[in-house]
Every structure is written in structure tokens, then in C-alpha cells.
Design a protein around this motif. Structure first.
Motif, PDB file in Angstrom:
ATOM      1  N   ARG A 154      -2.204  57.836  70.956  1.00  0.00           N
ATOM      2  CA  ARG A 154      -1.399  58.290  69.826  1.00  0.00           C
ATOM      3  C   ARG A 154      -0.305  59.246  70.282  1.00  0.00           C
ATOM      4  N   LEU A 155      -0.594  60.047  71.296  1.00  0.00           N
ATOM      5  CA  LEU A 155       0.438  60.925  71.842  1.00  0.00           C
ATOM      6  C   LEU A 155       1.540  60.127  72.529  1.00  0.00           C
ATOM      7  N   TYR A 156       1.172  59.081  73.236  1.00  0.00           N
ATOM      8  CA  TYR A 156       2.179  58.199  73.828  1.00  0.00           C
ATOM      9  C   TYR A 156       3.041  57.579  72.730  1.00  0.00           C
ATOM     10  N   GLN A 157       2.402  57.114  71.652  1.00  0.00           N
ATOM     11  CA  GLN A 157       3.152  56.488  70.566  1.00  0.00           C
ATOM     12  C   GLN A 157       4.092  57.489  69.897  1.00  0.00           C
ATOM     13  N   TRP A 158       3.655  58.736  69.786  1.00  0.00           N
ATOM     14  CA  TRP A 158       4.493  59.741  69.118  1.00  0.00           C
ATOM     15  C   TRP A 158       5.640  60.214  70.005  1.00  0.00           C
ATOM     16  N   THR A 159       5.361  60.419  71.268  1.00  0.00           N
ATOM     17  CA  THR A 159       6.351  61.035  72.157  1.00  0.00           C
ATOM     18  C   THR A 159       7.154  60.044  72.982  1.00  0.00           C
ATOM     19  N   GLY A 160       6.592  58.865  73.243  1.00  0.00           N
ATOM     20  CA  GLY A 160       7.226  57.938  74.178  1.00  0.00           C
ATOM     21  C   GLY A 160       7.032  58.343  75.621  1.00  0.00           C
ATOM     22  N   ASN A 161       6.199  59.351  75.878  1.00  0.00           N
ATOM     23  CA  ASN A 161       5.950  59.834  77.236  1.00  0.00           C
ATOM     24  C   ASN A 161       4.905  58.932  77.902  1.00  0.00           C
ATOM     25  N   LEU A 408      12.393  67.193  63.207  1.00  0.00           N
ATOM     26  CA  LEU A 408      11.074  66.715  63.634  1.00  0.00           C
ATOM     27  C   LEU A 408      11.181  66.130  65.034  1.00  0.00           C
ATOM     28  N   PRO A 409      10.453  66.696  66.026  1.00  0.00           N
ATOM     29  CA  PRO A 409      10.484  66.115  67.376  1.00  0.00           C
ATOM     30  C   PRO A 409       9.613  64.871  67.433  1.00  0.00           C
ATOM     31  N   ILE A 410      10.223  63.750  67.855  1.00  0.00           N
ATOM     32  CA  ILE A 410       9.515  62.470  67.871  1.00  0.00           C
ATOM     33  C   ILE A 410      10.273  61.500  68.766  1.00  0.00           C
ATOM     34  N   LEU A 411       9.564  60.719  69.566  1.00  0.00           N
ATOM     35  CA  LEU A 411      10.159  59.717  70.464  1.00  0.00           C
ATOM     36  C   LEU A 411      11.337  60.272  71.264  1.00  0.00           C
ATOM     37  N   GLN A 412      11.150  61.478  71.808  1.00  0.00           N
ATOM     38  CA  GLN A 412      12.126  62.116  72.687  1.00  0.00           C
ATOM     39  C   GLN A 412      13.477  62.344  72.022  1.00  0.00           C
ATOM     40  N   THR A 413      13.447  62.492  70.694  1.00  0.00           N
ATOM     41  CA  THR A 413      14.643  62.855  69.947  1.00  0.00           C
ATOM     42  C   THR A 413      14.208  63.763  68.805  1.00  0.00           C
ATOM     43  N   PHE A 414      15.139  64.071  67.890  1.00  0.00           N
ATOM     44  CA  PHE A 414      14.821  64.871  66.705  1.00  0.00           C
ATOM     45  C   PHE A 414      15.412  64.175  65.496  1.00  0.00           C
ATOM     46  N   VAL A 415      14.666  64.145  64.405  1.00  0.00           N
ATOM     47  CA  VAL A 415      15.147  63.446  63.213  1.00  0.00           C
ATOM     48  C   VAL A 415      15.038  64.338  61.990  1.00  0.00           C
ATOM     49  N   ASP A 416      15.943  64.087  61.044  1.00  0.00           N
ATOM     50  CA  ASP A 416      15.820  64.590  59.686  1.00  0.00           C
ATOM     51  C   ASP A 416      15.478  63.396  58.802  1.00  0.00           C
ATOM     52  N   LEU A 417      14.542  63.573  57.888  1.00  0.00           N
ATOM     53  CA  LEU A 417      14.173  62.506  56.962  1.00  0.00           C
ATOM     54  C   LEU A 417      14.059  63.080  55.561  1.00  0.00           C
ATOM     55  N   SER A 418      14.691  62.406  54.598  1.00  0.00           N
ATOM     56  CA  SER A 418      14.558  62.783  53.193  1.00  0.00           C
ATOM     57  C   SER A 418      14.112  61.581  52.382  1.00  0.00           C
ATOM     58  N   HIS A 419      13.078  61.760  51.587  1.00  0.00           N
ATOM     59  CA  HIS A 419      12.714  60.782  50.573  1.00  0.00           C
ATOM     60  C   HIS A 419      13.260  61.297  49.253  1.00  0.00           C
ATOM     61  N   ARG A 420      14.360  60.712  48.791  1.00  0.00           N
ATOM     62  CA  ARG A 420      14.970  61.155  47.541  1.00  0.00           C
ATOM     63  C   ARG A 420      14.164  60.689  46.332  1.00  0.00           C
ATOM     64  N   SER A 421      13.492  59.568  46.499  1.00  0.00           N
ATOM     65  CA  SER A 421      12.624  59.016  45.466  1.00  0.00           C
ATOM     66  C   SER A 421      11.699  58.029  46.157  1.00  0.00           C
TER      67      SER A 421
END
Length: 487
Positions: A154-161, A408-421
Motif C-alpha cells: 500500500r505504501l508503494y501504491q501511495w508513494t510510487g517508491n 496532499l503528497p501522493i505519487l511523488q507529487t502534490f495535489v489539491d482536490l475539491s469535491h464541489r458536490s
């Protein structure tokens, strides 16, 4: 008194962290920020983040980068707790801590301990004396090796490491766990009901010495006299072998992967044919020396190890969890598990319950880390896949509320995510790695737009058999995209 200090420490960190984004990736500090129109969930996340950050180890500790994943008074990390807390730690940006912790567990597997590792390692880089006297006398719960193997995947899947699946210590741990460990502890699928209750015991054997009688407990549940096998261990064996099969597939070893997948299926079949009680409509918890089953525990680990494929039986297990009384360690798994198994209302209720100041022992480290995972992977539905280099999202925010997670740190990058609805989401790739955004929506939708342009509609079903509509969106560095689904 110690718990009061923990609460005070957590409140201070909460104030410091509310508007600060910090990350530990390649010299920067990054910690995800969460906001929502559901202010109770937002408050629970902020409490959990502050509390979890109070468990970060000091820079000069002998063990290296680490965080507490055991009783706080031990200043240690435990195999079971760390395997559960690791994604919460990634949400905090603690990739360095995770890699160090799991590397230490992997490299300390040894033949002298019958292919066990150390159950707990403390900040002085020693096996915790509360659980270890020497290689022949120590406490150990047998699901741990398989739980750890699953956690590294699961750590490999989350980080890509790829270190988690390619570094020599991890490969050695995998190979010894799926073969030698199973053989040494008499855990083959045809031995589950016939194995001795105590295997590989010290000689002379002292039943009253926990380092003798608990050296190889066949379950995470402790203190059950005469237990021969726990259902959680059967589920752990299944998940460990399936995980190893998945690892082999990533390396192109499909023939060998199929062998371990078939071995895994034997354990899952055992759960369905021998551990299910038609009379009680639930899975038994243990099998004991008297030849009888017991079913006095919720099926948390059956869901955690994703060992149940029969939807009706899985739903019975979810209902059993919801109506059960349990300790906070067990309950800390429930928000994520309930979200991903279709019971969003109860998942939210448990997040609020775990974070409530009146909840006994909410300062136990697993609780705050479990809440973080419950919000991010559960409510926000964020699920990365390092093989496809994709990030799936699915809003499970209750009552039409909106929610946003930043940095959010994930897959060796950072993302912003918004669920507006429940039918509109936005994502920004703030790092330098490209990925595919799999934007998912619960239900059947006839059309989807990406940045107001029509896009191909895809459909699948979730683990409950309910329909999901999704679209695949390439996300290069710096890209922002808005996806909306229409009935």
C-alpha cells in the motif's frame, strides 16, 4: 496525567498547523490541509492532524526518522500499529519515517526468531523490552508478517517508491514470509485446524511466562485461552499471499504470481466454507483446542485484509461492526472500512466519535492516524495506483456537503482536490510528476465534461456491486481540471 499532556500538546499543534503547509519530500515540509462545509468533519481532521503530529520522533533519535505507533509510554513503533498508521503518516508527509520504520522491520526478520521480526522497536533502535527478552523468548502475533507485507504494498501504491518492492531487505522479507514463515509456524491451508496451539516454544516451556505462551499468537486478539487459529490470521494469510502475487506481477513473473494467487485462494475458500456460521449469519472469530468455534469479535480484519467477496456476507460483517462494542484500537479501523464498504453515514459517525473529547483513550496513536485515513481515503475517496500511475477520487461526503484537501503528497507529487458536490470535482497537480486522474462518481451518469468539454464516459461497479461512472483525465505538472457528471 500523561493523557492530559497529550491533549494539550495536540491542541497547541492544532493551532500551529491550521494554516501552515509543511512537507518532508526532498528537503521540503508538506502537510495536507482539509476544509469542508461539514464543519464537524473538518474539526475532526484538524484534531487528528494535530494529535498525530505530536507523535513524530525527534531528529536525533538513534532509530532514525520515526513516529509512535504503540503505547506512547514505550516510545516505540509496533508492527500491527505501524501497518495501520502508515497511510495516515503519508498524509502528513512522513515518507522518510515510513521507509525507515518498515525497512527496520523487514531487515530484522531472522531464522533465530523463526522468521519473525521484532514486534516493537523503540527510539533507541532496540527491540522494546516490554515484548522481547531474547530471540527465543518474545511476544509475537502471527498476522504481523502478512500485515506488514500488505502495508509495504500500500505504501508503494501511495508513494510510487519502488524501494518497497525492489530493495533487497524487502525482497528477503517477502520471500521468507510467504514460504519459510508459513512452514515454520504450521500455517499451510490444510493445517489450520490441526496445528498445535503453541509452536516453536522455548524449552523448558513456562505457560505462565508471556514470552513463552505468546511467542506466536495465532491472532491479533489476545487473552483467549486455548485458541488454535483466528479468522484474522486466515484473512492475513490470504492478503499476504495475494499481495506477494501482485508484487510478482509487477516484475513480469506471471507464472510464479499465479502459484501464490492459487495458494491465497485456499485461505479465502476456508473462510467461506469453514468459518461462516449460517445460524448466526456471521464469520466465526476463533477456533479453539476443544474443537469449537467462537464468534465474539467483530470482523474488522476480514474487511481490512479485503478477504470477503460475497457481498451479502460482507454486509452482515459491516452490520456486526456497527453494532459491536470495541476498544479504540479496533474502532480506529472503522471509518475507512465503513466508507469503502458502503456505509457512509456510520463512517462519519465513527470519525466524530473517535475524535470526541469524551472518548476514552482517543490519544492512542492509531486513533488520530485512523481518522486521517478515514477522511482522505474514505470520505474523499482518494486511491492511488502506482502501476497505472493514476489517482482515483470519489466523493463520499455526506448530505451534499463540499470538501477540499490541499497539498496532499501522493505519487511523488502534490495535489489539491475539491469535491464541489457529488457530481462535480476539481483537481490541481502542483508537483512535477504527471499522472492520470480517474474522476469517479457514485451512480449512473449519461455524460461527463472535463473543463466543460464532453469526454468519454466509463462505467464500473464498486465492491458492493453499485454502479460507478468515471472519466480518465491526464494531469501534467501544473494542470488544473474540473470534471462534472450529468444524469
Amino acid at each position: 496525567m500523561k493523557y492530559i499532556l497529550f491533549r494539550f500538546k495536540g491542541m497547541l499543534l492544532l493551532l500551529l498547523c491550521t494554516w501552515i503547509s509543511i512537507s518532508l519530500s526532498y528537503g521540503q515540509i508538506h502537510t495536507a490541509l482539509f476544509t469542508s462545509s461539514d464543519k464537524e468533519i473538518e474539526g475532526a481532521f484538524e484534531w487528528a492532524k494535530g494529535m498525530a503530529m505530536s507523535y513524530k520522533g525527534e531528529e536525533n533519535d538513534h532509530v532514525g526518522p520515526w513516529y509512535e505507533a504503540a503505547l506512547p509510554s514505550r516510545f516505540a513503533f509496533c508492527m500491527r500499529d505501524a501497518s495501520h498508521q502508515c497511510i495516515g503518516a503519508e498524509i502528513l508527509g512522513w515518507s522518510e519515517q515510513n521507509l525507515n520504520i518498515f525497512s527496520l522491520f523487514a531487515k530484522n526478520i531472522s531464522v533465530s526468531k523463526d522468521w519473525c521480526s521484532y514486534w516493537e522497536i523503540n527510539k533507541w533502535n532496540k527491540p522494546a523490552p516490554e515484548d522481547y527478552r531474547n530471540d527465543k523468548e518474545f511476544w509475537y502475533n502471527l498476522p504481523a508478517n502478512f500485515d506488514l507485507l500488505y502495508a509495504t504494498w500500500r505504501l508503494y501504491q501511495w508513494t510510487g517508491n519502488k524501494s518497497y518492492i525492489e530493495e533487497p531487505n524487502f525482497i528477503y522479507f517477502q520471500e521468507k514470509t510467504v514460504d519459510d514463515y508459513i512452514d515454520k509456524w504450521v500455517l499451510s491451508a490444510d493445517s489450520l485446524f490441526f496445528r498445535p496451539s503453541h509452536v516453536n516454544v522455548p524449552i523448558p516451556y513456562n505457560e505462565k511466562d508471556y514470552f513463552h505462551s505468546c511467542r506466536g499468537l495465532p491472532s491479533y486478539t489476545e487473552g483467549i485461552p486455548g485458541m488454535k487459529m483466528g479468522a484474522d490470521l486466515v484473512a492475513a494469510l490470504y492478503r499476504g499471499l495475494i499481495t506477494y502475487s501482485d508484487i510478482l506481477k509487477t516484475k513480469g513473473q506471471t507464472g510464479k504470481a499465479d502459484i501464490y494467487a492459487r495458494k491465497a485462494e485456499q485461505y479465502r475458500n476456508s473462510l467461506e466454507t469453514e468459518w461462516w456460521s449460517n445460524e448466526n449469519s456471521q464469520y466465526y472469530s476463533y477456533y479453539c483446542d476443544d474443537g469449537k468455534f467462537r464468534n465474539d469479535e467483530p470482523g474488522t480484519y476480514l474487511l481490512w485484509f479485503d478477504a470477503l467477496k460475497d457481498i451479502k456476507r460482507k454486509n452482515h460483517t459491516v452490520e456486526q461492526i456497527i453494532t459491536s462494542k470495541s476498544n479504540v484500537e479496533n474502532m480506529s479501523y472503522w471509518p475507512y472500512l465503513l466508507y469503502t464498504n458502503g456505509n457512509w453515514i456510520e463512517a462519519r459517525n465513527f470519525i466524530l466519535r473517535l475524535s470526541d473529547s469524551t472518548t476514552a483513550r482517543r490519544e492512542y496513536p492509531e486513533v488520530s492516524f485512523g481518522v486521517l485515513e478515514g477522511v482522505v481515503k474514505g470520505a474523499m475517496g482518494i486511491d492511488p495506483d502506482a502501476e497505472e500511475y493514476s489517482i482515483s477520487t470519489l466523493s463520499r461526503i455526506n448530505g451534499g456537503n463540499s470538501a477540499t484537501i490541499l497539498d496532499l503528497p501522493i505519487l511523488q507529487t502534490f495535489v489539491d482536490l475539491s469535491h464541489r458536490s457529488d457530481h462535480q470535482s476539481e483537481m490541481t497537480n502542483k508537483g512535477k510528476k504527471s499522472f492520470i486522474w480517474k474522476a469517479k462518481f457514485s451512480g449512473i451518469y449519461s455524460s461527463i465534461t472535463v473543463d466543460k468539454s464532453s469526454a468519454p464516459v466509463n462505467k464500473e461497479f464498486d465492491s458492493q456491486g453499485k454502479p460507478i461512472t468515471f472519466v480518465m483525465v491526464p494531469m501534467g505538472p501544473g494542470k488544473h481540471a474540473t470534471v462534472e457528471a450529468f444524469k
